[in-house]
Write an enzyme that holds these catalytic residues in place. Structure first.
Site, PDB file in Angstrom:
ATOM      1  CB  VAL A 146      -5.477  -1.473   4.661  1.00 47.82           C
ATOM      2  CG1 VAL A 146      -6.017  -2.896   4.643  1.00 47.82           C
ATOM      3  CG2 VAL A 146      -4.070  -1.435   5.246  1.00 47.82           C
ATOM      4  CG  ASP A 177     -12.097   7.015  13.751  1.00 47.43           C
ATOM      5  OD1 ASP A 177     -12.139   6.209  12.803  1.00 47.43           O
ATOM      6  OD2 ASP A 177     -11.211   7.876  13.875  1.00 47.43           O
ATOM      7  CD  GLU A 228      -0.690   0.848   3.523  1.00 50.92           C
ATOM      8  OE1 GLU A 228      -1.032   1.971   3.139  1.00 50.92           O
ATOM      9  OE2 GLU A 228      -0.635   0.518   4.722  1.00 50.92           O
ATOM     10  CE  LYS A 249      -1.670   2.496  11.125  1.00 52.32           C
ATOM     11  NZ  LYS A 249      -2.857   1.910  10.447  1.00 52.32           N
ATOM     12  CB  SER A 286      -9.971   1.681  10.131  1.00 54.56           C
ATOM     13  OG  SER A 286      -9.408   1.653   8.843  1.00 54.56           O
ATOM     14  CB  ALA A 287     -12.924   2.503   5.497  1.00 53.77           C
ATOM     15  CG  ASP A 288      -7.804  -0.258   6.944  1.00 53.53           C
ATOM     16  OD1 ASP A 288      -8.038   0.467   5.949  1.00 53.53           O
ATOM     17  OD2 ASP A 288      -6.749  -0.197   7.612  1.00 53.53           O
ATOM     18  CE  LYS A 305      -5.843   7.577   6.107  1.00 54.59           C
ATOM     19  NZ  LYS A 305      -5.762   7.796   7.568  1.00 54.59           N
TER      20      LYS A 305
END
Ligand code: PSU
Ligand code: MN
Length: 300
Positions: free
Chosen positions: A105, A137, A24, A158, A139-141, A85
């Site tokens: 990602v 929040d 990525e 993370k 992540s869209a991952d 991003k």
């Protein structure tokens, strides 16, 4: 004009069924400091090549999704000027407006899987943030990995995140998780997050066997996370990690950082307040993941 351009090297490798590893670009543009980010991007590609696989770094340049970048294109991503991003939802607007952007990602997994790439390496996945109850929040991952059949080699998620909540979301979403040589979920900068994983593989061949079993079974259509810990000798000191992370989360809230800015802010804060030690742990993790992804791609 085609919206997606696969480099000749990657196209030839896929056609000949030679190993290909997707990489990525958000980590390059927004996760690592300039100018070292370009050196690392180049080094990661060299690691893949040294193990007999072909690197496919993915980004959007000039309104086209590129799978496999040349050195000048890597430098453009690493330069940072005007590089957005891009999560998966941002791909269509970026392509339609001719933007330049680095893929997270979610966007990278989407593009890589559609190009026929089976293995992808990154540092640490996004996930559920610690203040989720207030910020929502996540992540869209995670939802992307729930619907994309690709193996992602990473050092867990993370450590700035709520790791147990993220693991629970991965279970709910049906995303497979196997530890590589460990029964503990890795902690990104740290060797272990302290959380257990249900499955352990001990070699690239075993990881490849899991991928093949999924393909033969016809599912699940979600990703397989191969969670590869950073070696203990290269991890960030856990005590320093916990102390600086607390301050980083406070600073993030104080500055009113939200949305896509949160993760880059926290990574940068940690690096600056650990004298660069978190950056070294991050780079060591990515390097190890790229290495393992190359070995798994070769074993496939
Ligand atoms: N791994 C790293 N550094 C990074 C990332 C991963 O070591 O910067 C990036 C990936 O692109 C991942 C993104 O998709 O961080 C997550 O961002 P967010 O939390 O905004 O979804
Ligand atoms: Mn987010």
């Amino acid at each position: 004009m085609a919206l997606t351009e696969i480099s000749e090297e990657v196209r030839d490798a896929l056609a000949a069924r030679r190993p290909v590893v997707a990489l990525e670009s958000t980590i390059i543009a927004h996760g690592l400091p300039r100018p070292r980010n370009l050196d690392i991007a180049v080094e990661l590609e060299a690691v893949v090549r040294s193990l007999g696989a072909v690197p496919a770094t993915i980004a959007v340049l000039g309104g086209r999704a590129r799978i496999g970048l040349d050195t000048a294109q890597l430098a453009r991503i690493a330069g940072g000027e005007g590089i957005r991003k891009l999560g998966r939802r941002d791909l269509a607007p970026a392509l339609a407006t001719g933007a330049d952007g680095a893929t997270t990602v979610s966007a990278t997994a989407f593009l890589a899987a559609r190009a026929g790439i089976r293995v992808f390496a990154t540092g640490g996945l996004g996930g559920v943030h610690r203040d989720w109850v207030r910020s929502q929040d996540e992540s869209a991952d995670l939802p992307e990995l729930a619907r994309t059949g690709i193996a992602v080699v990473c050092a867990g998620v993370k450590s700035v995140l709520d790791v147990p909540a993220t693991l629970q979301r991965l279970e709910t979403l049906g995303v497979g998780v196997v530890g590589y040589g460990t029964d503990r979920f890795p902690g990104f900068y740290l060797t272990s997050s302290g959380e257990p994983v249900d499955w352990t593989v001990e070699s690239p061949e075993e990881a490849a066997a899991v991928i093949r079993a999924r393909e033969r079974l016809g599912g699940p259509d979600s990703a397989l996370i191969v969670a590869n810990p950073v070696p203990e000798s290269a991890q960030l000191d856990p005590e320093l990690h916990d102390r600086v992370l607390g301050a980083a989360l406070d600073a993030c809230a104080e500055h009113g950082i939200a949305g896509q800015g949160v993760t880059p802010f926290l990574l940068d804060y940690l690096s600056r307040h650990t004298g660069g030690a978190s950056l070294e742990a991050n780079v060591a993790a990515v390097r190890g993941n790229v290495r393992l992804a190359s070995l798994i791609a070769a074993a496939l």
